[in-house]
Write a protein that holds these residues in place. Sequence first.
Motif, PDB file in Angstrom:
ATOM      1  N   ASP A  67       0.825  -1.191   0.000  1.00 19.53           N
ATOM      2  CA  ASP A  67       0.000   0.000   0.000  1.00 19.53           C
ATOM      3  C   ASP A  67       0.868   1.254   0.000  1.00 19.53           C
ATOM      4  N   HIS A  68       0.325   2.332  -0.561  1.00 17.71           N
ATOM      5  CA  HIS A  68       1.109   3.570  -0.676  1.00 17.71           C
ATOM      6  C   HIS A  68       1.448   4.192   0.671  1.00 17.71           C
ATOM      7  N   THR A  69       0.755   3.767   1.731  1.00 21.35           N
ATOM      8  CA  THR A  69       1.075   4.275   3.062  1.00 21.35           C
ATOM      9  C   THR A  69       2.263   3.552   3.689  1.00 21.35           C
ATOM     10  N   ALA A  70       2.676   2.431   3.098  1.00 23.96           N
ATOM     11  CA  ALA A  70       3.777   1.636   3.636  1.00 23.96           C
ATOM     12  C   ALA A  70       5.104   2.068   3.010  1.00 23.96           C
ATOM     13  N   ALA A  71       6.181   1.574   3.582  1.00 32.72           N
ATOM     14  CA  ALA A  71       7.513   1.796   3.019  1.00 32.72           C
ATOM     15  C   ALA A  71       7.840   0.660   2.058  1.00 32.72           C
ATOM     16  N   ARG A 127     -12.392  14.249 -13.325  1.00 34.20           N
ATOM     17  CA  ARG A 127     -11.234  13.356 -13.454  1.00 34.20           C
ATOM     18  C   ARG A 127      -9.948  14.085 -13.106  1.00 34.20           C
ATOM     19  N   LYS A 128      -9.842  15.333 -13.535  1.00 38.95           N
ATOM     20  CA  LYS A 128      -8.639  16.120 -13.248  1.00 38.95           C
ATOM     21  C   LYS A 128      -8.486  16.351 -11.754  1.00 38.95           C
ATOM     22  N   ARG A 129      -9.583  16.653 -11.061  1.00 37.91           N
ATOM     23  CA  ARG A 129      -9.508  16.900  -9.620  1.00 37.91           C
ATOM     24  C   ARG A 129      -9.164  15.624  -8.856  1.00 37.91           C
ATOM     25  N   ILE A 130      -9.777  14.517  -9.238  1.00 38.66           N
ATOM     26  CA  ILE A 130      -9.469  13.253  -8.558  1.00 38.66           C
ATOM     27  C   ILE A 130      -8.022  12.860  -8.829  1.00 38.66           C
ATOM     28  N   ALA A 131      -7.588  13.033 -10.074  1.00 38.58           N
ATOM     29  CA  ALA A 131      -6.211  12.680 -10.432  1.00 38.58           C
ATOM     30  C   ALA A 131      -5.199  13.536  -9.699  1.00 38.58           C
ATOM     31  N   ALA A 132      -5.573  14.769  -9.376  1.00 39.34           N
ATOM     32  CA  ALA A 132      -4.654  15.622  -8.625  1.00 39.34           C
ATOM     33  C   ALA A 132      -4.395  15.039  -7.239  1.00 39.34           C
ATOM     34  N   ARG A 133      -5.439  14.528  -6.610  1.00 40.07           N
ATOM     35  CA  ARG A 133      -5.256  13.952  -5.276  1.00 40.07           C
ATOM     36  C   ARG A 133      -4.518  12.620  -5.341  1.00 40.07           C
ATOM     37  N   VAL A 134      -4.953  11.754  -6.261  1.00 44.56           N
ATOM     38  CA  VAL A 134      -4.246  10.489  -6.422  1.00 44.56           C
ATOM     39  C   VAL A 134      -2.797  10.758  -6.840  1.00 44.56           C
ATOM     40  N   GLY A 135      -2.611  11.819  -7.623  1.00 47.05           N
ATOM     41  CA  GLY A 135      -1.263  12.187  -8.042  1.00 47.05           C
ATOM     42  C   GLY A 135      -0.353  12.531  -6.875  1.00 47.05           C
ATOM     43  N   SER A 136      -0.928  13.104  -5.827  1.00 51.40           N
ATOM     44  CA  SER A 136      -0.102  13.387  -4.642  1.00 51.40           C
ATOM     45  C   SER A 136       0.353  12.088  -3.992  1.00 51.40           C
ATOM     46  N   TRP A 137      -0.479  11.051  -4.054  1.00 52.62           N
ATOM     47  CA  TRP A 137      -0.073   9.739  -3.552  1.00 52.62           C
ATOM     48  C   TRP A 137       1.031   9.160  -4.435  1.00 52.62           C
ATOM     49  N   CYS A 141       4.734   7.872  -3.499  1.00 55.73           N
ATOM     50  CA  CYS A 141       5.331   6.586  -3.866  1.00 55.73           C
ATOM     51  C   CYS A 141       6.739   6.795  -4.419  1.00 55.73           C
ATOM     52  N   ALA A 142       6.877   7.775  -5.312  1.00 54.85           N
ATOM     53  CA  ALA A 142       8.185   8.051  -5.906  1.00 54.85           C
ATOM     54  C   ALA A 142       9.176   8.520  -4.856  1.00 54.85           C
ATOM     55  N   ASP A 143       8.730   9.397  -3.977  1.00 53.37           N
ATOM     56  CA  ASP A 143       9.623   9.931  -2.954  1.00 53.37           C
ATOM     57  C   ASP A 143      10.103   8.844  -1.999  1.00 53.37           C
ATOM     58  N   LYS A 144       9.267   7.838  -1.777  1.00 51.62           N
ATOM     59  CA  LYS A 144       9.654   6.748  -0.878  1.00 51.62           C
ATOM     60  C   LYS A 144      10.606   5.754  -1.530  1.00 51.62           C
ATOM     61  N   GLN A 147       9.059   1.697  -7.411  1.00 48.82           N
ATOM     62  CA  GLN A 147       9.396   1.715  -8.834  1.00 48.82           C
ATOM     63  C   GLN A 147       8.166   1.733  -9.746  1.00 48.82           C
ATOM     64  N   ALA A 148       6.986   1.502  -9.190  1.00 46.48           N
ATOM     65  CA  ALA A 148       5.774   1.415 -10.016  1.00 46.48           C
ATOM     66  C   ALA A 148       4.553   1.696  -9.171  1.00 46.48           C
ATOM     67  N   ILE A 149       3.435   1.964  -9.857  1.00 48.27           N
ATOM     68  CA  ILE A 149       2.147   2.125  -9.173  1.00 48.27           C
ATOM     69  C   ILE A 149       1.160   1.075  -9.679  1.00 48.27           C
ATOM     70  N   GLU A 150       0.211   0.762  -8.823  1.00 43.77           N
ATOM     71  CA  GLU A 150      -0.865  -0.187  -9.125  1.00 43.77           C
ATOM     72  C   GLU A 150      -2.195   0.495  -8.803  1.00 43.77           C
ATOM     73  N   PRO A 151      -2.782   1.227  -9.756  1.00 41.32           N
ATOM     74  CA  PRO A 151      -4.061   1.904  -9.485  1.00 41.32           C
ATOM     75  C   PRO A 151      -5.218   0.902  -9.547  1.00 41.32           C
ATOM     76  N   ASP A 152      -5.809   0.635  -8.410  1.00 40.45           N
ATOM     77  CA  ASP A 152      -6.836  -0.408  -8.313  1.00 40.45           C
ATOM     78  C   ASP A 152      -8.210   0.107  -8.727  1.00 40.45           C
ATOM     79  N   ASN A 153      -9.063  -0.846  -9.066  1.00 36.15           N
ATOM     80  CA  ASN A 153     -10.469  -0.627  -9.416  1.00 36.15           C
ATOM     81  C   ASN A 153     -10.660   0.075 -10.755  1.00 36.15           C
ATOM     82  N   TYR A 154      -9.710  -0.128 -11.652  1.00 36.31           N
ATOM     83  CA  TYR A 154      -9.863   0.287 -13.039  1.00 36.31           C
ATOM     84  C   TYR A 154     -11.164  -0.266 -13.624  1.00 36.31           C
ATOM     85  N   ASP A 155     -11.582  -1.430 -13.134  1.00 38.54           N
ATOM     86  CA  ASP A 155     -12.768  -2.105 -13.665  1.00 38.54           C
ATOM     87  C   ASP A 155     -14.071  -1.701 -12.994  1.00 38.54           C
ATOM     88  N   THR A 156     -14.075  -0.627 -12.198  1.00 38.48           N
ATOM     89  CA  THR A 156     -15.307  -0.214 -11.524  1.00 38.48           C
ATOM     90  C   THR A 156     -16.451  -0.022 -12.511  1.00 38.48           C
TER      91      THR A 156
END
Length: 272
Positions: A67-71, A127-137, A141-144, A147-156
Amino acid sequence: MSLNRVLRTGIAASAALTATAAACLLAPSTAAAEAGAVEPPPAHAGFDYQIGGAYTPPAGVEIVSRDHTAAPAPGLYNICYLNAFQAQPGAEDDWDADLLLRDDNGDVVYDGDWGEAVLDIRTAAKRKRIAARVGSWIDGCADKGFQAIEPDNYDTFTRFPDLLTASQAKSFVKLLSARAHQRGLAAAQKNTPQLAGDREETGLDFAVAEECGVYDECGDYTSAFGDDVVVIEYTAEGLRTSCAGWGDRLSIVRRDLDVSPASSSGYVRQTC
């Protein structure tokens, strides 16, 4: 995970810069790939799925999703899990009210299986507003050091076809993959085999597939991503099927459905 642009004076230089910026916006994944900026996980490598809680990876593991909250796990290829299309259980109040998907009665729409409020990706502005918040996550991830992201629920959109469309999902995930590439991170397609063939459009670099053995979908992912696919199964039958068909090519692990930490009584982890 921002493109660095060098500003030059002069009309000709300005025009060239504008053209370059436009090309990046239209094809962020291609630009990143050509620059060698991102790398998918190593193919056919030991994999552990730890989104339910981080723990010391077992011997032989080279890829970990957390998870993005973990190291990240030191010395390994780390995938950063993001619940990008839905709010975490009980976290709907953390989002602006108008960014929560609502039905015809004005009630917030929930994914009943997980108790997660669905995010409203139906307009470009939202979409732009939601992506801005997810983008901060993603930046986190990069700062920690992931090497990659896994954006879940693409299939919602498949669970709420009267409200959401595949086109909206692709437009949103493209924003996330662009942000990831800007930060040097690869972007995964999570499930959604019916859109695997659109990977060039969406800018996705590899796939994270749950239960593709059970549902006979592993080939759908490999036809688009080659061997850049990591697989999670949740049953013994699913593991047997995935291993029999793809065990010599793909990274495959069986986990318990709650993806429990190793210290939990419900913990299950098996490989081919």
